[in-house]
Motif scaffolding. Structure first.
Motif, PDB file in Angstrom:
ATOM      1  N   PRO A  71       0.799  -1.233   0.000  1.00  0.00           N
ATOM      2  CA  PRO A  71       0.000   0.000   0.000  1.00  0.00           C
ATOM      3  C   PRO A  71       0.828   1.276   0.000  1.00  0.00           C
ATOM      4  O   PRO A  71       0.533   2.204  -0.755  1.00  0.00           O
ATOM      5  N   GLU A  75       1.088   4.043  -3.034  1.00  0.00           N
ATOM      6  CA  GLU A  75       0.798   5.473  -2.858  1.00  0.00           C
ATOM      7  C   GLU A  75       1.976   6.331  -3.310  1.00  0.00           C
ATOM      8  O   GLU A  75       1.794   7.370  -3.954  1.00  0.00           O
ATOM      9  N   ILE A 124      -5.657  -2.807  -4.214  1.00  0.00           N
ATOM     10  CA  ILE A 124      -5.392  -1.382  -3.993  1.00  0.00           C
ATOM     11  C   ILE A 124      -5.740  -0.598  -5.257  1.00  0.00           C
ATOM     12  O   ILE A 124      -6.381   0.455  -5.204  1.00  0.00           O
ATOM     13  N   ALA A 127      -9.559  -0.397  -5.852  1.00  0.00           N
ATOM     14  CA  ALA A 127     -10.217   0.588  -4.986  1.00  0.00           C
ATOM     15  C   ALA A 127      -9.991   1.998  -5.533  1.00  0.00           C
ATOM     16  O   ALA A 127     -10.913   2.804  -5.628  1.00  0.00           O
ATOM     17  N   ARG A 128      -8.747   2.265  -5.934  1.00  0.00           N
ATOM     18  CA  ARG A 128      -8.455   3.597  -6.461  1.00  0.00           C
ATOM     19  C   ARG A 128      -9.213   3.854  -7.764  1.00  0.00           C
ATOM     20  O   ARG A 128      -9.791   4.913  -7.979  1.00  0.00           O
ATOM     21  N   GLU A 130     -11.938   2.362  -8.861  1.00  0.00           N
ATOM     22  CA  GLU A 130     -13.384   2.511  -8.625  1.00  0.00           C
ATOM     23  C   GLU A 130     -13.689   3.949  -8.210  1.00  0.00           C
ATOM     24  O   GLU A 130     -14.628   4.572  -8.706  1.00  0.00           O
ATOM     25  N   ALA A 131     -12.873   4.468  -7.314  1.00  0.00           N
ATOM     26  CA  ALA A 131     -13.101   5.838  -6.852  1.00  0.00           C
ATOM     27  C   ALA A 131     -12.957   6.836  -7.993  1.00  0.00           C
ATOM     28  O   ALA A 131     -13.723   7.786  -8.087  1.00  0.00           O
ATOM     29  N   GLN A 132     -11.989   6.624  -8.884  1.00  0.00           N
ATOM     30  CA  GLN A 132     -11.792   7.608  -9.963  1.00  0.00           C
ATOM     31  C   GLN A 132     -12.614   7.277 -11.203  1.00  0.00           C
ATOM     32  O   GLN A 132     -12.608   8.013 -12.176  1.00  0.00           O
ATOM     33  N   ARG A 133     -13.336   6.172 -11.162  1.00  0.00           N
ATOM     34  CA  ARG A 133     -14.230   5.773 -12.257  1.00  0.00           C
ATOM     35  C   ARG A 133     -13.496   5.590 -13.589  1.00  0.00           C
ATOM     36  O   ARG A 133     -14.048   5.810 -14.658  1.00  0.00           O
TER      37      ARG A 133
END
Lengths: 251, 473
Positions: A71, A75, A124, A127-128, A130-133
C-alpha cells in the motif's frame, strides 16, 4: 475505444514480459514505475529505458510477498507518477518438479508470488480506480491455468486462481468504468521458459507478447484473451479432453 | 507474533462524499471505543498513515475523504452516555447521531437546539463542521450548544475542552474539520419544549428583495426561518420563493402537543402520496434534469395547498426539521455523476446586491441550481466557522462528468464575486474552492488554526482530501 496509458505501474517489471511492457509503454511516452525484487536488474532496465529518452521510468525494489509494503509503495509511486491509468501485475514464478517430487515450499512460493501478491496489488488499484471511475488493471495469467497439469501442479493451480480472481475483480468494478484485462499467453520466450527441456510449440517473443497484451488492454471492455489468440483453439481442445485422457499426456 | 499493521490488516474501502461527485479509496477502521481509537492512532503514527474521520458521510464534498490514507469511522462509538432530565444536557459519543440525541431528549420534553436538514449526522461531524439549522439567526450554530468536549489528540492524550478549560483549543476544534483530533465525548444542551409540534407558516415571496424583507420583519417573532428559492425564475421574479417560519408551541397553545413528545409519534410516514418512501427517489430521478427541475420549481412556487386556512399548519419537529429524510437515497436521483452543494455566506451590508448578482450569473451562464436555500446567520466564536453577520444561499448543482467545464467556470466566477463581497464558504459542503481562495476568505483565522495544528499535530497526521485541497494545515 482506444485507451491511452500515460502513467503505469508494472509489478514484475524487471524481466520478461513485464520489462518489455515497460519498454513499449515508455517508448509511447508513458511514465512507468517498474517494481521488482532484484534491485540490480531493475536498475539496469530503468537505466536502459531512461537512456532511450522517452517516458520516464522509475524503479522500485519490492518483494511481492512483502504484502504490508504494497500500500505505501503504491501510494508513493502514484504520487511520483502524478496519478495512475494502468496497473500491470506481471510478477510470476514457475517451478516444474521432477517426477516423484512433492515440494510444498515451491507450491507455496508460486501461490504467494503469482496469486496473493497479485491480490494485494490489484485490490489497492481496484479501490483507487473505482473511486476515480477509470483505469485499467492487467493481470498476466496463463493458458496453464486452464487445466491442472501433471508437469507443473503448483503453477497451473496458481494461474487458475489468478484467472478466477481477475474475473471476480472485473465483475466488481467493470460497472464503474474500470477495465480489468486477463491475458493468458501461451508460450513466450523468457527466462521462465528458457530452462524447459522440451521446446514448446508456437513460442513467441516477449516483445511480440507485450505488444499483443497492450493492444488488448487498449481496446477496453474488460476482456479475457489468449496471447496470441490462436491459443484459444488449443484451450478449447484442452477443456474438452476427458480427464482420463488428459492425465496420460505429457503436459 | 506482533499484531498486524494497519496496512496489512485494514481493508480498502471506496467512500464518497454525500453529493456522490467525489470518491476516495482509503484504508478503513471502525474502532468500538476510545482505547481502540487510541490504538489506531498509535499504529497510524508509527506507519505514517494520514488519518481522517468519517461519520454518516453527510458532508457533500471531500471533507470526509482521505485518498490513500486511513478513514476512521466513528460510528462504532455511538452511545448516548447520559441525559439530564432536569437541565436537558446530554453527553454523547462521537458516533451518536442527531437522531440518537432527539430520541433521547424528546420524551423528556427537550429538542436539540440545532439540527441540520437530516437527522443522520453524527456528533463528531456536527462538531467538526459546526453545522447549523434553520434557527441559526437566533441560536447560532451547533458549536454554540456545546458545553464541553473530550479531544483525543495525535499523541494519544485526552483533553477536556470548554470555554473555561483551554478555550482557544475549544474554539479551534469546533469547526476544525476533524483536523486536530477525534472528539470522543461531547456535552450539549437542548431546549425545553412543551409540544411535539411546531406551527409552520409559509409565506410566498415574489422577489429576492421580498424574501430579505420577510426575514427582517419576521426574525424577532420566529423560532425558525428558512427560505426556498426558485433559481430558474428570472426578470422580475428573480429570487422568488417561499419562506417557512416555524414557532414552538406552549402547552396552552397546543394542549394535544404533549402526547407527540413520544418517539413513535414523530416517525415520518412510510409513504408519500401512496408511494413507498424508499422508491420516491426513482420518481425524482425522472425530473432531475434542467427542464424537469424548472417545472418542479415552478409548480412548487405556485402550489396552493400550503397556503390554505389561516395560512399556517402544524408539523411535528421531525417533519419540519428533517426535510432531507423524507426521501431516502434522494441523492441517487442525480445519477452516478452526482451533484455538488455550493453554499455562500455574504455579510449583511452587501448581501442583497451580491446574491441577486449571483442568481443572475447562474442564469446567464445557463447553469442553474436545482434548489436554493436561504438563511440568516450570526457571527460565532469558532476559528474556521462560516458564521457571520449575514446571509447564506445554498445551491445544488448537478455534475456532468463528461462536461465539467461550465459548472467549474460558474463556481469560480461566483467564488470571486463572494470573496469580493467579503463573504465566506462552508468547508463541510465545499468541493470547488482552491487553497488561495480559502486563504483569502479566512485570512488570519486560517493562520491561527494552522499554528494550533502545528503544535497539536506536528506530524500532520490528521488529513483529508479537503484539507489537502484547501491547504488547511
Amino acid at each position: 475505444m482506444s485507451l491511452r496509458f500515460q502513467r503505469a505501474i508494472i509489478v514484475g517489471g524487471s524481466s520478461g514480459m513485464g520489462a518489455e511492457l515497460a519498454r513499449q509503454l515508455s517508448v509511447d511516452g508513458a511514465a512507468v514505475a517498474i517494481v521488482g525484487h532484484r534491485a540490480d536488474e531493475l536498475a539496469q532496465v530503468a537505466g536502459r529505458l531512461n537512456a532511450a529518452g522517452k517516458g520516464r521510468v522509475i524503479p522500485a525494489t519490492h518483494d511481492v510477498r512483502n504484502y504490508d509494503e504494497a500500500p505505501s509503495l503504491f501510494e508513493r509511486l502514484v504520487g511520483d507518477l502524478g496519478g495512475l491509468d494502468l496497473l500491470v501485475y506481471a510478477a510470476g514464478v514457475m517451478f516444474v518438479p521432477e517426477d516423484g517430487v512433492y515440494d510444498f515450499a515451491q507450491d507455496r512460493a508460486q501461490m504467494e508470488i503469482n496469486v496473493v501478491g497479485g491480490m494485494a496489488w490489484t485490490n489497492i488499484a481496484a479501490a483507487r480506480f473505482e473511486a476515480q471511475r477509470s483505469g485499467t488493471i492487467v493481470g498476466l495469467s496463463s493458458i496453464a491455468g486452464e487445466r491442472g497439469r501433471r508437469t507443473m501442479p503448483g503453477y497451473t493451480t496458481s494461474k487458475a486462481a489468478l484467472t478466477a480472481w481477475l474475473e471476480a475483480l472485473r465483475n466488481r468494478v467493470a460497472r464503474y468504468g474500470v477495465n480489468v484485462v486477463t491475458v493468458k499467453p501461451g508460450v513466450v520466450d523468457t527466462a521462465m521458459t528458457r530452462d524447459l527441456v522440451r521446446k514448446p510449440p508456437m513460442m513467441i517473443s516477449a516483445e511480440r507478447a507485450a505488444s499483443l497484451i497492450l493492444a488488448t488492454a487498449r481496446r477496453g471492455g474488460s476482456p479475457s484473451a489468449f496471447i496470441p489468440a490462436r491459443w484459444g483453439l488449443v484451450a478449447l481442445v484442452l477443456h474438452h479432453l476427458p480427464s482420463s485422457i488428459f492425465r496420460r499426456l505429457d503436459l | 507474533m506482533s499484531s498486524p499493521t494497519l496496512r496489512s490488516a485494514a481493508p480498502w474501502r471506496v467512500l464518497d462524499g454525500f453529493g456522490g461527485a467525489q470518491r476516495a479509496a482509503s484504508l478503513y477502521a471502525r474502532p468500538r471505543n476510545a482505547e481502540e481509537l487510541a490504538g489506531v492512532f498509535a499504529r497510524a503514527r508509527d506507519e505514517g498513515v494520514p488519518v481522517s474521520f468519517r461519520g454518516s458521510g453527510r458532508s457533500y464534498g471531500d471533507a470526509s475523504l482521505n485518498t490513500g490514507g486511513l478513514a476512521v469511522d466513528l460510528r462504532g462509538m455511538d452511545r448516548v452516555l447520559s441525559f439530564d432530565r432536569a437541565t436537558g444536557i446530554a453527553e454523547l459519543e462521537p458516533g451518536a447521531t442527531i437522531e440518537g440525541l432527539w430520541r433521547a431528549s424528546l420524551p423528556h420534553g427537550f429538542w436539540p437546539n440545532v439540527v441540520p436538514g437530516t437527522m443522520a449526522p453524527t456528533m463528531g461531524g456536527c462538531v467538526a463542521m459546526n453545522i447549523h439549522g434553520k434557527n441559526c439567526f437566533k441560536v447560532g450554530p451547533f458549536g454554540d450548544q456545546v458545553l464541553e468536549l473530550d479531544l483525543l489528540a495525535a499523541d494519544g492524550t485526552l483533553r477536556t475542552l470548554s470555554r473555561e478549560r483551554d478555550p482557544e483549543l475549544f474554539r479551534a476544534v469546533i469547526a476544525g474539520l476533524g483536523l486536530l483530533g477525534a472528539v470522543t465525548r461531547v456535552r450539549v444542551k437542548t431546549k425545553a419544549v412543551e409540544s411535539g409540534r411546531v406551527r409552520v407558516s409559509p409565506i410566498r415571496t415574489p422577489t429576492l428583495g421580498a424574501m430579505f424583507d420577510c426575514f427582517v420583519e419576521r426574525m424577532p417573532k420566529s423560532d425558525y426561518l428558512v427560505g426556498w428559492l426558485d433559481c430558474f425564475a428570472g426578470g422580475k421574479g428573480l429570487g422568488r420563493g417561499i419562506v417557512h417560519q416555524a414557532n414552538y408551541l406552549s402547552a396552552a397553545e397546543d394542549p394535544q402537543g404533549r402526547a407527540l413528545l413520544d418517539n413513535a409519534r414523530q416517525d415520518l410516514p412510510p409513504s408519500i402520496m401512496g408511494v413507498p418512501r424508499s422508491l420516491v427517489w426513482r420518481i425524482l430521478k425522472l425530473f432531475t434534469n434542467d427542464p424537469g427541475m424548472k417545472l418542479t420549481n415552478t409548480v412548487k412556487y405556485h402550489l396552493p395547498e400550503s397556503f390554505g386556512g389561516d395560512g399556517s399548519f402544524l408539523q411535528t419537529h421531525v417533519e419540519f426539521a428533517f426535510l432531507l429524510d423524507y426521501v431516502p437515497d434522494w441523492r441517487r436521483a442525480y445519477g452516478d455523476d452526482g451533484f455538488i452543494q455550493y453554499q455562500v455566506f455574504v455579510p449583511d451590508s452587501t448581501a442583497r446586491a451580491t446574491l441577486a448578482e449571483l442568481l443572475e450569473r447562474c442564469r446567464r451562464r445557463g447553469v442553474v441550481s436545482y434548489l436554493g436555500v436561504f438563511k440568516r446567520h450570526r457571527p460565532d466564536e469558532f476559528l474556521l466557522s462560516h458564521g457571520l453577520d449575514g446571509w447564506s444561499l445554498a445551491l445544488d448543482f448537478p455534475v456532468h462528468a463528461r462536461d465539467p467545464r461550465p459548472l467549474a467556470d460558474l463556481t469560480r466566477d461566483l467564488t470571486e464575486l463572494v470573496l469580493g463581497a467579503g463573504g465566506l464558504f462552508y468547508a463541510a459542503k465545499d468541493s470547488v474552492l482552491d487553497s488561495a481562495q480559502f486563504a483569502r476568505a479566512y485570512g488570519d483565522r486560517l493562520e491561527r488554526f494552522r499554528a494550533i495544528k502545528r503544535t497539536l499535530d506536528p506530524g500532520g497526521m490528521f488529513q483529508s482530501d479537503l484539507a489537502r485541497r484547501l491547504a488547511v494545515g
